[in-house]
Write a protein that holds these residues in place. Structure first.
Motif, PDB file in Angstrom:
ATOM      1  N   ALA A 122       3.842  -6.390  14.723  1.00 12.11           N
ATOM      2  CA  ALA A 122       3.655  -5.042  14.192  1.00 12.11           C
ATOM      3  C   ALA A 122       4.133  -4.966  12.745  1.00 12.11           C
ATOM      4  CB  ALA A 122       4.408  -4.030  15.057  1.00 12.11           C
ATOM      5  N   GLY A 123       5.252  -5.646  12.456  1.00 14.43           N
ATOM      6  CA  GLY A 123       5.748  -5.668  11.076  1.00 14.43           C
ATOM      7  C   GLY A 123       4.779  -6.367  10.138  1.00 14.43           C
ATOM      8  N   ALA A 124       4.202  -7.469  10.611  1.00 14.00           N
ATOM      9  CA  ALA A 124       3.226  -8.199   9.791  1.00 14.00           C
ATOM     10  C   ALA A 124       1.989  -7.345   9.547  1.00 14.00           C
ATOM     11  CB  ALA A 124       2.832  -9.504  10.480  1.00 14.00           C
ATOM     12  N   ALA A 125       1.525  -6.637  10.568  1.00 10.67           N
ATOM     13  CA  ALA A 125       0.343  -5.781  10.407  1.00 10.67           C
ATOM     14  C   ALA A 125       0.601  -4.709   9.359  1.00 10.67           C
ATOM     15  CB  ALA A 125      -0.028  -5.144  11.745  1.00 10.67           C
ATOM     16  N   ARG A 126       1.792  -4.110   9.381  1.00  8.85           N
ATOM     17  CA  ARG A 126       2.126  -3.082   8.374  1.00  8.85           C
ATOM     18  C   ARG A 126       2.150  -3.682   6.976  1.00  8.85           C
ATOM     19  NH1 ARG A 126       6.785   1.261   9.252  1.00  8.85           N
ATOM     20  NH2 ARG A 126       5.003   2.241  10.239  1.00  8.85           N
ATOM     21  N   PHE A 161       0.587  -6.311   5.894  1.00  3.78           N
ATOM     22  CA  PHE A 161      -0.775  -6.677   5.492  1.00  3.78           C
ATOM     23  C   PHE A 161      -1.566  -5.440   5.057  1.00  3.78           C
ATOM     24  CE2 PHE A 161      -0.970 -10.716   8.367  1.00  3.78           C
ATOM     25  CZ  PHE A 161      -0.022 -11.312   7.556  1.00  3.78           C
ATOM     26  N   ARG A 162      -1.368  -4.315   5.756  1.00  6.26           N
ATOM     27  CA  ARG A 162      -2.068  -3.094   5.361  1.00  6.26           C
ATOM     28  C   ARG A 162      -1.606  -2.626   3.980  1.00  6.26           C
ATOM     29  NH1 ARG A 162      -2.015  -1.923  11.153  1.00  6.26           N
ATOM     30  NH2 ARG A 162       0.104  -1.091  11.024  1.00  6.26           N
ATOM     31  N   LEU A 163      -0.304  -2.731   3.721  1.00  7.11           N
ATOM     32  CA  LEU A 163       0.207  -2.359   2.400  1.00  7.11           C
ATOM     33  C   LEU A 163      -0.308  -3.313   1.324  1.00  7.11           C
ATOM     34  CD1 LEU A 163       3.894  -1.430   3.328  1.00  7.11           C
ATOM     35  CD2 LEU A 163       2.071   0.133   2.628  1.00  7.11           C
ATOM     36  N   ALA A 164      -0.407  -4.589   1.663  1.00  6.62           N
ATOM     37  CA  ALA A 164      -0.962  -5.569   0.720  1.00  6.62           C
ATOM     38  C   ALA A 164      -2.415  -5.232   0.409  1.00  6.62           C
ATOM     39  CB  ALA A 164      -0.850  -6.978   1.300  1.00  6.62           C
ATOM     40  N   GLU A 165      -3.160  -4.864   1.439  1.00  8.27           N
ATOM     41  CA  GLU A 165      -4.563  -4.498   1.238  1.00  8.27           C
ATOM     42  C   GLU A 165      -4.668  -3.262   0.341  1.00  8.27           C
ATOM     43  OE1 GLU A 165      -8.350  -4.329   4.174  1.00  8.27           O
ATOM     44  OE2 GLU A 165      -6.795  -2.853   4.607  1.00  8.27           O
ATOM     45  N   ASP A 215       2.168   2.814   6.433  1.00  7.37           N
ATOM     46  CA  ASP A 215       1.291   1.653   6.582  1.00  7.37           C
ATOM     47  C   ASP A 215       0.319   1.487   5.426  1.00  7.37           C
ATOM     48  OD1 ASP A 215       2.486   1.052   8.957  1.00  7.37           O
ATOM     49  OD2 ASP A 215       0.838   1.716  10.235  1.00  7.37           O
ATOM     50  N   GLY A 216       0.258   2.474   4.533  1.00  9.53           N
ATOM     51  CA  GLY A 216      -0.683   2.381   3.426  1.00  9.53           C
ATOM     52  C   GLY A 216      -2.067   2.889   3.757  1.00  9.53           C
ATOM     53  N   GLU A 217      -2.242   3.481   4.952  1.00  8.07           N
ATOM     54  CA  GLU A 217      -3.555   4.003   5.327  1.00  8.07           C
ATOM     55  C   GLU A 217      -3.856   5.307   4.601  1.00  8.07           C
ATOM     56  OE1 GLU A 217      -3.622   4.269   9.567  1.00  8.07           O
ATOM     57  OE2 GLU A 217      -3.169   2.139   9.839  1.00  8.07           O
ATOM     58  N   ILE A 218      -2.829   6.064   4.243  1.00  7.27           N
ATOM     59  CA  ILE A 218      -3.000   7.220   3.369  1.00  7.27           C
ATOM     60  C   ILE A 218      -2.091   7.033   2.164  1.00  7.27           C
ATOM     61  CG2 ILE A 218      -3.714   8.822   5.172  1.00  7.27           C
ATOM     62  CD1 ILE A 218      -0.938   9.918   5.294  1.00  7.27           C
ATOM     63  N   ASP A 219      -2.479   7.646   1.051  1.00 11.40           N
ATOM     64  CA  ASP A 219      -1.764   7.437  -0.211  1.00 11.40           C
ATOM     65  C   ASP A 219      -0.604   8.402  -0.396  1.00 11.40           C
ATOM     66  OD1 ASP A 219      -3.620   5.418  -1.064  1.00 11.40           O
ATOM     67  OD2 ASP A 219      -5.046   7.032  -1.468  1.00 11.40           O
ATOM     68  N   LEU A 220      -0.776   9.620   0.076  1.00 15.35           N
ATOM     69  CA  LEU A 220       0.263  10.639  -0.087  1.00 15.35           C
ATOM     70  C   LEU A 220       0.102  11.683   0.999  1.00 15.35           C
ATOM     71  CD1 LEU A 220      -0.851  13.379  -2.376  1.00 15.35           C
ATOM     72  CD2 LEU A 220      -1.930  11.190  -2.808  1.00 15.35           C
ATOM     73  N   MET A 221       1.158  12.446   1.200  1.00 16.83           N
ATOM     74  CA  MET A 221       1.182  13.445   2.259  1.00 16.83           C
ATOM     75  C   MET A 221       1.605  14.769   1.643  1.00 16.83           C
ATOM     76  SD  MET A 221       2.929  12.791   5.958  1.00 16.83           S
ATOM     77  CE  MET A 221       4.629  12.801   5.392  1.00 16.83           C
ATOM     78  N   ARG A 274      10.966  17.336   4.491  1.00 22.07           N
ATOM     79  CA  ARG A 274      12.041  17.203   5.472  1.00 22.07           C
ATOM     80  C   ARG A 274      13.381  17.082   4.767  1.00 22.07           C
ATOM     81  NH1 ARG A 274       7.750  18.816   7.947  1.00 22.07           N
ATOM     82  NH2 ARG A 274       7.744  18.406  10.177  1.00 22.07           N
ATOM     83  N   ASP A 275      14.416  17.634   5.405  1.00 24.13           N
ATOM     84  CA  ASP A 275      15.772  17.553   4.874  1.00 24.13           C
ATOM     85  C   ASP A 275      16.692  17.022   5.966  1.00 24.13           C
ATOM     86  OD1 ASP A 275      18.032  17.804   3.328  1.00 24.13           O
ATOM     87  OD2 ASP A 275      18.250  19.969   3.658  1.00 24.13           O
ATOM     88  N   PRO A 276      17.211  15.803   5.772  1.00 24.34           N
ATOM     89  CA  PRO A 276      17.052  14.920   4.613  1.00 24.34           C
ATOM     90  C   PRO A 276      15.718  14.171   4.662  1.00 24.34           C
ATOM     91  CG  PRO A 276      18.420  13.848   6.254  1.00 24.34           C
ATOM     92  CD  PRO A 276      18.118  15.230   6.787  1.00 24.34           C
ATOM     93  N   THR A 277      15.435  13.439   3.572  1.00 27.20           N
ATOM     94  CA  THR A 277      14.239  12.616   3.520  1.00 27.20           C
ATOM     95  C   THR A 277      14.270  11.609   4.667  1.00 27.20           C
ATOM     96  OG1 THR A 277      14.145  12.820   1.126  1.00 27.20           O
ATOM     97  CG2 THR A 277      12.896  11.016   2.105  1.00 27.20           C
ATOM     98  N   PRO A 278      13.184  11.474   5.437  1.00 24.93           N
ATOM     99  CA  PRO A 278      13.192  10.596   6.616  1.00 24.93           C
ATOM    100  C   PRO A 278      13.059   9.116   6.261  1.00 24.93           C
ATOM    101  CG  PRO A 278      11.061  11.638   6.390  1.00 24.93           C
ATOM    102  CD  PRO A 278      11.923  12.215   5.308  1.00 24.93           C
ATOM    103  N   GLY A 279      14.101   8.557   5.684  1.00 25.50           N
ATOM    104  CA  GLY A 279      14.101   7.123   5.408  1.00 25.50           C
ATOM    105  C   GLY A 279      14.089   6.801   3.931  1.00 25.50           C
ATOM    106  N   ASP A 280      14.717   5.670   3.586  1.00 24.36           N
ATOM    107  CA  ASP A 280      14.766   5.230   2.194  1.00 24.36           C
ATOM    108  C   ASP A 280      13.418   4.750   1.681  1.00 24.36           C
ATOM    109  OD1 ASP A 280      17.460   5.777   2.219  1.00 24.36           O
ATOM    110  OD2 ASP A 280      18.059   3.698   2.644  1.00 24.36           O
ATOM    111  N   ASP A 281      12.469   4.531   2.582  1.00 22.16           N
ATOM    112  CA  ASP A 281      11.164   4.020   2.164  1.00 22.16           C
ATOM    113  C   ASP A 281      10.199   5.127   1.755  1.00 22.16           C
ATOM    114  OD1 ASP A 281      11.083   4.965   4.784  1.00 22.16           O
ATOM    115  OD2 ASP A 281       9.436   3.650   5.355  1.00 22.16           O
TER     116      ASP A 281
END
Length: 389
Positions: free
Chosen positions: A146-150, A152-156, A222-228, A233-240
């Motif tokens: 699953a990590g590799a798939a994510r 690879f999608r970001l690389a694409e 996953d890189g499937e959408i560019d922005l949301m 959310r408070d706090p931001t849900p994750g450092d990523d």
């Protein structure tokens, strides 16, 4: 040229040649012969329709195209994580991850199941860990798979961004912007921003995925959408993830026209509001938390929530047909308010508010077209904020 057509070894060579200014140095770094790299560069230049290097006596001078492609390619290769991974292996595995079975992957790609099995097995060998495991009659990705798939999608996504920027360099305005739309962004912010952007860039495709924060944050990562777009959310849900505030929304209490609490001189008390049934979003959403806080501030026990829904269409119909109350932004039901199907019962006790904004991946490097789209969103947000003052 499509991102799936790019040869990963050739991309490694482009990155190396851009950094070293020499095909011979690049050949040593990527373990290919200089003639092979030369042929790879020429093939890539033909596919892109742009020169990548100027051949000079002192070495190879990268062109603007190479300076665009090399950093994107380097980021993609870093996400892929191994020089042993090939493009066909990556495409086979991504099709398997999307389809959930070799049968579905074969139908998507047109590649025989036996070839897909072999490609995924070779990929697992190259990465040094299992990517897929049997689950009953089906298969599932392992945690590392699953990590590799994510990745690879970001690389694409990086490679697609590179091709979009290179197309702009050729004078062709093409590309696709994928937006995740949470409920509050759909009423005015996103439609108006999209309309303004499309007027200036009619050749650019825009894909809008609707959903809640929970439904959209995975595709964003996953890189499937560019922005949301929607409530932050408070706090931001994750450092990523990175959140950019745009404006503050203040929801109000709404009910049907003719509701027992409508049309009164004095605003209803919290106790009066608690006597009616409510339809509000599920637990875990900012609006649900604000609804609960509204009653806590009035020292009144929150009423039972008989119906949970974040769908404005569902909420609107329930309000029209009953004495339900809800807490929503007037922006989300502007048409219904104007038609007098529903009405504003009053301001919400405690003056709840929520910040509406953009959420992107940390480290996201938007293309020029994506930056222009964000600028269109920011301009529309500025108009909304100005109208509130």
């Amino acid at each position: 040229m499509d991102a799936s057509d790019l040869n990963l070894r050739h991309l490694q060579a482009i990155v190396a040649a851009t950094e070293t200014g020499s095909l011979s140095a690049a050949a040593r770094r990527v373990n290919l012969t200089q003639p092979a790299i030369t042929q790879g560069v020429l093939k890539l230049e033909r596919g892109l329709g742009l020169p990548l290097f100027e051949r000079r006596p002192g070495g190879m001078e990268p062109t603007d195209a190479a300076r665009i492609l090399a950093p994107r390619a380097a980021a993609a290769l870093a996400l892929i994580g191994s020089p042993r991974v090939t493009g066909p292996q990556m495409r086979a595995f991504m099709a398997l991850a999307r389809g959930g079975s070799y049968v579905a992957a074969a139908a998507e790609t047109g590649i025989r199941e036996a070839s897909l099995h072999r490609a995924v097995a070779d990929l697992a060998l190259g990465l040094g860990h299992r990517l897929v495991e049997r689950r009953g009659r089906g298969i599932a990705l392992t945690a590392r798979g699953a990590g590799a798939a994510r990745r690879f999608r970001l690389a694409e996504a990086e490679l697609k961004a590179a091709l979009s920027e290179l197309a702009a360099l050729r004078g062709q305005e093409v590309g696709r912007i994928a937006v995740g739309a949470m409920p509050l962004s759909r009423a005015r912010l996103l439609p108006n921003a999209v309309a303004a952007f499309h007027r200036d860039h009619p050749q650019v495709d825009i894909s809008i995925a609707e959903g809640s924060h929970v439904e959209l944050v995975g595709p964003l990562r996953d890189g499937e959408i560019d922005l949301m777009l929607g409530a932050l959310r408070d706090p931001t849900p994750g450092d990523d993830l990175v959140q950019q505030p745009l404006f503050v929304d203040r929801p109000v209490v709404l009910g049907r026209s003719g509701h027992p609490l409508a049309g009164r001189n004095a605003a209803p008390t919290t106790a009066e509001l608690a006597r009616f049934a409510w339809v509000v979003p599920p637990e875990g959403t900012p609006l649900r938390a604000q609804w609960r806080r509204m009653f806590e501030l009035g020292a009144v026990a929150p009423p039972r929530v008989a119906i949970e829904s974040g769908s404005v269409i569902v909420v609107r119909q329930l309000l029209i047909q009953s004495d339900f109350l809800t807490l929503l932004s007037p922006d989300q039901v502007a048409v219904e308010l104007e038609a007098k199907w529903i009405c504003r019962i009053g301001s919400a006790p405690g003056d709840p508010s929520r910040t509406i904004g953009l959420t992107t991946r940390a480290g996201w490097r938007p293309t020029p077209l994506q930056r222009r789209f964000v600028a269109a969103v920011e301009a529309e947000a500025g108009r909304i904020a100005g109208a509130q003052t």
